[in-house]
Design an enzyme around this catalytic site. Structure first.
Site, PDB file in Angstrom:
ATOM      1  N   HIS A  48     -10.359  -3.497  12.351  1.00  0.00           N
ATOM      2  CA  HIS A  48      -9.304  -4.136  11.555  1.00  0.00           C
ATOM      3  C   HIS A  48      -8.917  -5.422  12.281  1.00  0.00           C
ATOM      4  CE1 HIS A  48      -5.064  -4.041   9.605  1.00  0.00           C
ATOM      5  NE2 HIS A  48      -5.930  -4.614   8.804  1.00  0.00           N
ATOM      6  N   ARG A  71       1.442 -12.250  -1.975  1.00  0.00           N
ATOM      7  CA  ARG A  71       0.079 -12.440  -1.474  1.00  0.00           C
ATOM      8  C   ARG A  71      -0.713 -13.435  -2.295  1.00  0.00           C
ATOM      9  NH1 ARG A  71      -1.997  -9.335   3.086  1.00  0.00           N
ATOM     10  NH2 ARG A  71      -0.450  -7.723   3.418  1.00  0.00           N
ATOM     11  N   ARG A  73       0.821  -1.207   0.000  1.00  0.00           N
ATOM     12  CA  ARG A  73       0.000   0.000   0.000  1.00  0.00           C
ATOM     13  C   ARG A  73       0.855   1.257   0.000  1.00  0.00           C
ATOM     14  NH1 ARG A  73      -1.940   0.615   4.354  1.00  0.00           N
ATOM     15  NH2 ARG A  73      -1.272  -1.326   5.352  1.00  0.00           N
ATOM     16  N   THR A 101      -4.696 -13.192   9.690  1.00  0.00           N
ATOM     17  CA  THR A 101      -5.111 -14.179   8.683  1.00  0.00           C
ATOM     18  C   THR A 101      -4.709 -15.588   9.105  1.00  0.00           C
ATOM     19  OG1 THR A 101      -4.929 -12.494   6.965  1.00  0.00           O
ATOM     20  CG2 THR A 101      -4.916 -14.786   6.234  1.00  0.00           C
TER      21      THR A 101
HETATM   22  N1  LIG Z   1       3.443 -17.292  16.145  1.00  0.00           N
HETATM   23  C1  LIG Z   1       2.959 -16.820  15.005  1.00  0.00           C
HETATM   24  N2  LIG Z   1       1.678 -16.428  14.915  1.00  0.00           N
HETATM   25  C2  LIG Z   1       1.184 -15.914  13.755  1.00  0.00           C
HETATM   26  N3  LIG Z   1       1.906 -15.785  12.611  1.00  0.00           N
HETATM   27  C3  LIG Z   1       3.193 -16.178  12.628  1.00  0.00           C
HETATM   28  C4  LIG Z   1       3.771 -16.703  13.817  1.00  0.00           C
HETATM   29  N4  LIG Z   1       5.047 -17.014  13.532  1.00  0.00           N
HETATM   30  C5  LIG Z   1       5.256 -16.700  12.242  1.00  0.00           C
HETATM   31  N5  LIG Z   1       4.147 -16.196  11.672  1.00  0.00           N
HETATM   32  C6  LIG Z   1       4.047 -15.707  10.265  1.00  0.00           C
HETATM   33  O1  LIG Z   1       3.760 -14.317  10.346  1.00  0.00           O
HETATM   34  C7  LIG Z   1       2.894 -13.918   9.299  1.00  0.00           C
HETATM   35  C8  LIG Z   1       1.606 -13.351   9.865  1.00  0.00           C
HETATM   36  O2  LIG Z   1       0.936 -12.728   8.804  1.00  0.00           O
HETATM   37  P1  LIG Z   1      -0.620 -12.646   8.607  1.00  0.00           P
HETATM   38  O3  LIG Z   1      -1.307 -13.786   9.248  1.00  0.00           O
HETATM   39  O4  LIG Z   1      -0.855 -12.423   7.142  1.00  0.00           O
HETATM   40  O5  LIG Z   1      -0.904 -11.305   9.404  1.00  0.00           O
HETATM   41  P2  LIG Z   1      -2.030 -10.219   9.171  1.00  0.00           P
HETATM   42  O6  LIG Z   1      -3.189 -10.916   8.543  1.00  0.00           O
HETATM   43  O7  LIG Z   1      -2.302  -9.716  10.546  1.00  0.00           O
HETATM   44  O8  LIG Z   1      -1.405  -9.185   8.290  1.00  0.00           O
HETATM   45  C9  LIG Z   1       2.614 -15.148   8.456  1.00  0.00           C
HETATM   46  O9  LIG Z   1       3.508 -15.142   7.385  1.00  0.00           O
HETATM   47  C10 LIG Z   1       2.904 -16.299   9.438  1.00  0.00           C
HETATM   48  O10 LIG Z   1       3.321 -17.459   8.786  1.00  0.00           O
HETATM   49  C1  LIG Z   2      -4.026  -6.071   2.855  1.00  0.00           C
HETATM   50  C2  LIG Z   2      -3.372  -5.618   3.872  1.00  0.00           C
HETATM   51  O1  LIG Z   2      -3.653  -6.100   5.136  1.00  0.00           O
HETATM   52  P1  LIG Z   2      -2.917  -7.143   6.104  1.00  0.00           P
HETATM   53  O2  LIG Z   2      -1.452  -7.016   5.867  1.00  0.00           O
HETATM   54  O3  LIG Z   2      -3.329  -6.686   7.465  1.00  0.00           O
HETATM   55  O4  LIG Z   2      -3.409  -8.532   5.784  1.00  0.00           O
HETATM   56  C3  LIG Z   2      -2.424  -4.514   3.679  1.00  0.00           C
HETATM   57  O5  LIG Z   2      -1.983  -3.978   4.700  1.00  0.00           O
HETATM   58  O6  LIG Z   2      -2.132  -4.141   2.529  1.00  0.00           O
HETATM   59 MN   LIG Z   3      -4.147 -10.448   6.725  1.00  0.00          MN
END
Ligand SMILES: Nc1ncnc2c1ncn2[C@@H]1O[C@H](COP(=O)(O)OP(=O)(O)O)[C@@H](O)[C@H]1O
Ligand SMILES: C=C(OP(=O)(O)O)C(=O)O
Ligand SMILES: [Mn+2]
Length: 532
Positions: free
Chosen positions: A219, A324, A60, A244
């Protein structure tokens, strides 16, 4: 020429958008993929996934996002956090964008934001890229074909990546622009191909509209207990903290991974799809998300793959670390069909503490929850280069400042009132570093985080013995089944205890410096919960 299905009373021409080339209305996934391939926007991957790249913009552009300062929103927007654009600049931008669009093909998707029909809005997405149409169709709520016949948009988003904005003329900062005009019910996006801008624009819109109806926009991700939608949990957190990943829990029903509302009726997803990070995605640790990367219509952004087999390389971050995949909710086997749940029984605030100071889980009083919600702490690791050991603290209020048009107290008060009314239990969960800060320690194992969440959500953790954290005052469990006892006390995981104490003092200071801005607006009990 126009193709596809659309309300005959609500074509682009009826909105004053004229002179385009072919317009493809409400194409379904197969036709969107065919169009994207024919236009050379990407390539077909294993299982029918769509693989693409987004050039210079792989994330972003929050600094290029603007709210148009019209009289009707002048007093409600939090201008310290939202860059203003003059109405004249916006009008010029719109005119120039429409001129740029003339003669070109466009894709229109008429979609819905909000799974609860009582609180949803209709959004028309007009995209230059066929795959953006596929992306946003995957991410938002898809109306039934017969409902398209009388679809009227509440808001329209036009996304034209080949358009370059002009700072002098349009009042923006660079050639990239995301401009929201609440009066004209129009969002214009130009100069970036990163698909996440599409979904986060709709999120920002709902964050503006819903508080007026007494709905808390969040969020966060959300899930509920199996066979019991009333037992819902939400997981707040900034990017990379685990929303996620942790909401896709094989033992619970997924409501959504990123954007939800909390109304008088309960929780509802704004979206109909998820947008996961694929960097180092492990089939073993996250089998459900991994499986979506070779399913029909999953949109994969900025991943390196073998040109012959189309096999994805989950470890190659040479295009970006923010690789992504976007997939519809139902690609996760135990996703909720309604995408709704009850009032959150548990509220989890996720943080990724790269300083290695915060415990892996802590129980918060309502005042402490408000403190952490307004603070919105996480940290980014300074970079992927070797030798970079200083993590960068991030305080982003409401765990999502870039998406919050109103003042933090608006969201804070709404949340506080709902927590009190429904008696939700609040937790802080650190998915970040343990055994030292970034550079010496390691990331919390996903398995440990999941075990702690399971104990919190099934209620068993309530019976544990708790100690009071010396730095932040919250309660930390001493023992949890399935989790090494050592992990629960971060100080014990550090070899050098005085280094831990020094790091903890630094973090406490950062929290208290950051919180000063909120002191004039908060109640005395939150003030008392404030540290430092
Ligand atoms: N203990 C943990 N809990 C959650 N995610 C973790 C952990 N350790 C490593 N990760 C990694 O961190 C990242 C978390 O990202 P994501 O779930 O996409 O976060 P968000 O959706 O909040 O942006 C993932 O790539 C996941 O594999
Ligand atoms: C899509 C997004 O959200 P998140 O990384 O929280 O999944 C982003 O920040 O661009
Ligand atoms: Mn996410």
């Amino acid at each position: 020429m126009t193709f596809g299905r659309v309300n005959p009373q609500f074509r682009l021409e009826d909105q004053g958008i004229e002179g385009l080339g072919n317009v493809y209305y409400n194409y379904l996934e197969p036709a969107l993929i065919e169009s994207a391939l024919a236009r050379d926007e990407g390539t077909l991957g294993q299982g029918g996934a769509f693989l693409t790249t987004t050039g210079k913009y792989t994330g972003r552009s929050p600094k290029d996002k603007f709210v148009v300062k019209t009289p009707s929103v002048e007093d409600t927007i939090w201008w310290d956090n939202n860059a203003p654009m003059d109405p004249e600049g916006f009008d010029a931008l719109y005119e120039d964008m429409l001129a740029h669009m003339k003669g070109k093909e466009y894709f229109v998707q008429d979609l819905v934001g909000g799974a609860d029909p009582r609180h949803s809005i209709n959004v028309r997405m007009v995209t230059e890229l066929a795959w953006h149409g596929l992306f946003i169709r995957t991410m938002l709520r898809r109306p039934d074909a017969e409902d398209l016949q009388d679809f009227i948009a509440d808001f329209t988003v036009i996304n034209c990546p080949s358009f370059q904005a002009d700072p002098a003329k349009h009042g923006c900062r660079t050639e990239t622009v995301i401009a929201m005009n609440f009066d004209r019910k129009l969002i214009l996006i130009g100069g970036t191909e990163y698909a996440g801008e599409n979904k986060k624009s709709v999120f920002t819109l709902l964050n503006y509209l819903l508080p007026e109806k007494g709905i808390m926009p969040m969020h966060c991700s959300a899930n509920h207990a199996k066979n019991n939608p009333v037992d819902a949990a939400v997981f707040f957190g900034l990017s990379g903290t685990g929303k996620t990943t942790l909401s896709a829990d094989p033992d619970r029903v997924l409501i959504g991974d990123d954007e939800h509302g909390w109304s008088d009726q309960g929780t509802f997803n704004f979206e109909g799809g998820c947008y996961a990070k694929t960097i180092n995605l492990s089939e073993e640790a996250e089998p459900e998300i991994y499986a979506t990367t070779s399913k029909f219509g999953t949109v994969i952004e900025n991943m390196v793959f073998d040109p012959d087999t189309k096999e994805l390389d989950f470890n190659d971050d040479s295009l970006t670390a923010n690789m992504r995949c976007a997939y519809p909710l139902h690609y996760i086997s135990n996703a909720s069909e309604s995408a709704m749940g009850g009032h959150p029984k548990n509220i989890i605030m996720l943080t990724c503490d790269a300083f290695g100071v915060l415990p892996p889980i802590a129980r918060l009083t309502p005042a402490q929850a408000m403190y952490h919600f307004l603070s919105g702490f996480t940290s980014k690791v300074a970079g992927t280069e070797r030798g970079v050991t200083e993590p960068e603290p991030t305080f982003s209020t409401c765990f999502g400042a870039p998406f919050m048009p109103r003042r933090p107290e608006v969201y804070g008060n709404l949340l506080r009132e709902k927590i009190a009314r429904h008696g939700a239990t609040c937790w802080l969960v650190n998915t970040g570093w343990t055994g030292g800060a970034y550079g010496t320690g390691s990331r919390m194992p996903i398995r440990a985080t999941r075990a702690l969440l399971t104990a919190a959500l099934d209620g068993s953790l309530a019976n544990a013995e708790f100690r009071k954290d010396a730095n932040f005052g919250f309660e930390v469990p001493v023992q949890v089944q399935g989790v090494a006892e050592l992990l629960l006390d971060p100080r014990r995981t550090w070899d050098d205890k005085s280094a831990y104490d020094a790091q903890a003092a630094k973090l406490v200071q950062m929290f208290s410096d950051n919180f000063e801005q909120y002191l004039p607006y908060i109640d005395s009990d939150v003030k008392a919960a404030a540290i430092g």
